[in-house]
Motif scaffolding. Structure first.
Motif, PDB file in Angstrom:
ATOM      1  N   VAL A  14       0.830  -1.199   0.000  1.00 42.53           N
ATOM      2  CA  VAL A  14       0.000   0.000   0.000  1.00 42.53           C
ATOM      3  C   VAL A  14       0.864   1.248   0.000  1.00 42.53           C
ATOM      4  O   VAL A  14       0.636   2.189  -0.767  1.00 42.53           O
ATOM      5  CB  VAL A  14      -0.971  -0.007   1.199  1.00 42.53           C
ATOM      6  N   LEU A  15       1.889   1.260   0.855  1.00 42.23           N
ATOM      7  CA  LEU A  15       2.789   2.417   0.892  1.00 42.23           C
ATOM      8  C   LEU A  15       3.495   2.613  -0.445  1.00 42.23           C
ATOM      9  O   LEU A  15       3.634   3.740  -0.926  1.00 42.23           O
ATOM     10  CB  LEU A  15       3.831   2.250   2.008  1.00 42.23           C
ATOM     11  N   LYS A  16       3.917   1.506  -1.051  1.00 37.02           N
ATOM     12  CA  LYS A  16       4.594   1.580  -2.350  1.00 37.02           C
ATOM     13  C   LYS A  16       3.657   2.138  -3.422  1.00 37.02           C
ATOM     14  O   LYS A  16       4.045   3.022  -4.203  1.00 37.02           O
ATOM     15  CB  LYS A  16       5.086   0.190  -2.740  1.00 37.02           C
ATOM     16  N   LEU A  17       2.418   1.646  -3.454  1.00 35.96           N
ATOM     17  CA  LEU A  17       1.456   2.128  -4.444  1.00 35.96           C
ATOM     18  C   LEU A  17       1.100   3.596  -4.210  1.00 35.96           C
ATOM     19  O   LEU A  17       0.946   4.366  -5.168  1.00 35.96           O
ATOM     20  CB  LEU A  17       0.197   1.264  -4.421  1.00 35.96           C
ATOM     21  N   LEU A  18       0.980   3.991  -2.954  1.00 37.34           N
ATOM     22  CA  LEU A  18       0.698   5.396  -2.663  1.00 37.34           C
ATOM     23  C   LEU A  18       1.830   6.298  -3.147  1.00 37.34           C
ATOM     24  O   LEU A  18       1.582   7.378  -3.689  1.00 37.34           O
ATOM     25  CB  LEU A  18       0.466   5.603  -1.170  1.00 37.34           C
ATOM     26  N   ARG A  19       3.062   5.844  -2.979  1.00 40.56           N
ATOM     27  CA  ARG A  19       4.204   6.631  -3.459  1.00 40.56           C
ATOM     28  C   ARG A  19       4.202   6.730  -4.984  1.00 40.56           C
ATOM     29  O   ARG A  19       4.481   7.781  -5.553  1.00 40.56           O
ATOM     30  CB  ARG A  19       5.511   6.027  -2.968  1.00 40.56           C
ATOM     31  N   GLU A  20       3.878   5.617  -5.642  1.00 43.30           N
ATOM     32  CA  GLU A  20       3.794   5.635  -7.111  1.00 43.30           C
ATOM     33  C   GLU A  20       2.734   6.623  -7.585  1.00 43.30           C
ATOM     34  O   GLU A  20       2.965   7.400  -8.520  1.00 43.30           O
ATOM     35  CB  GLU A  20       3.445   4.243  -7.642  1.00 43.30           C
ATOM     36  N   ILE A  21       1.584   6.600  -6.934  1.00 48.18           N
ATOM     37  CA  ILE A  21       0.507   7.507  -7.327  1.00 48.18           C
ATOM     38  C   ILE A  21       0.912   8.956  -7.084  1.00 48.18           C
ATOM     39  O   ILE A  21       0.655   9.828  -7.921  1.00 48.18           O
ATOM     40  CB  ILE A  21      -0.792   7.145  -6.577  1.00 48.18           C
ATOM     41  N   GLU A  22       1.559   9.224  -5.960  1.00 52.44           N
ATOM     42  CA  GLU A  22       1.995  10.592  -5.672  1.00 52.44           C
ATOM     43  C   GLU A  22       2.990  11.082  -6.721  1.00 52.44           C
ATOM     44  O   GLU A  22       2.953  12.242  -7.129  1.00 52.44           O
ATOM     45  CB  GLU A  22       2.613  10.680  -4.272  1.00 52.44           C
ATOM     46  N   ASP A  27     -10.146   4.945  -7.369  1.00 53.59           N
ATOM     47  CA  ASP A  27      -9.820   6.184  -6.682  1.00 53.59           C
ATOM     48  C   ASP A  27     -10.379   6.194  -5.259  1.00 53.59           C
ATOM     49  O   ASP A  27      -9.803   6.799  -4.360  1.00 53.59           O
ATOM     50  CB  ASP A  27     -10.281   7.406  -7.478  1.00 53.59           C
ATOM     51  N   ALA A  28     -11.482   5.474  -5.017  1.00 57.23           N
ATOM     52  CA  ALA A  28     -12.011   5.366  -3.651  1.00 57.23           C
ATOM     53  C   ALA A  28     -11.024   4.629  -2.749  1.00 57.23           C
ATOM     54  O   ALA A  28     -10.807   5.023  -1.596  1.00 57.23           O
ATOM     55  CB  ALA A  28     -13.351   4.652  -3.667  1.00 57.23           C
ATOM     56  N   THR A  29     -10.413   3.572  -3.293  1.00 59.57           N
ATOM     57  CA  THR A  29      -9.402   2.843  -2.537  1.00 59.57           C
ATOM     58  C   THR A  29      -8.219   3.745  -2.233  1.00 59.57           C
ATOM     59  O   THR A  29      -7.676   3.733  -1.119  1.00 59.57           O
ATOM     60  CB  THR A  29      -8.930   1.609  -3.326  1.00 59.57           C
ATOM     61  N   TYR A  30      -7.830   4.546  -3.206  1.00 61.88           N
ATOM     62  CA  TYR A  30      -6.727   5.485  -3.005  1.00 61.88           C
ATOM     63  C   TYR A  30      -7.022   6.439  -1.857  1.00 61.88           C
ATOM     64  O   TYR A  30      -6.185   6.656  -0.984  1.00 61.88           O
ATOM     65  CB  TYR A  30      -6.453   6.269  -4.287  1.00 61.88           C
TER      66      TYR A  30
END
Length: 95
Positions: free
Chosen positions: A11-19, A39-42
């Protein structure tokens, strides 16, 4: 569609990718779609893990584990308290 379960590190990795994609000029919907989440999951993940690093994540896990242990102790003490109250009421002389 089958649900995927992501670990907290994922989750942290995906959040960083999205940022990174958002700073590159992409919008939220397309950035989320590119990593395979809605996007709701994000937004849910960002609310829960936003601004958190790996060290804070491990600290949060240990605090959750400690909290669970303390809740079990309190439940056992409450049960002991109720048992003692019942036995006291049983032994109390009735007038």
């Amino acid at each position: 569609m089958a649900r995927k379960r992501h670990s907290d590190e994922d989750v942290l990795k995906l959040l960083r990718e999205i940022e990174l994609k958002l700073t590159g000029g992409s919008d939220v919907a397309s950035a989320c779609r590119s990593v395979g989440i809605s996007d709701a999951t994000y937004y849910n993940w960002r609310k829960r893990f936003g601004g958190m690093g790996r060290s804070q994540l491990s600290e949060m896990r240990s605090l959750e584990k400690e909290n669970g242990r303390l809740k079990k102790i309190v439940a056992e003490l409450e049960l002991d308290k109720l048992i003692l109250k019942e036995s006291l009421n049983y032994l109390k002389p009735r007038a």
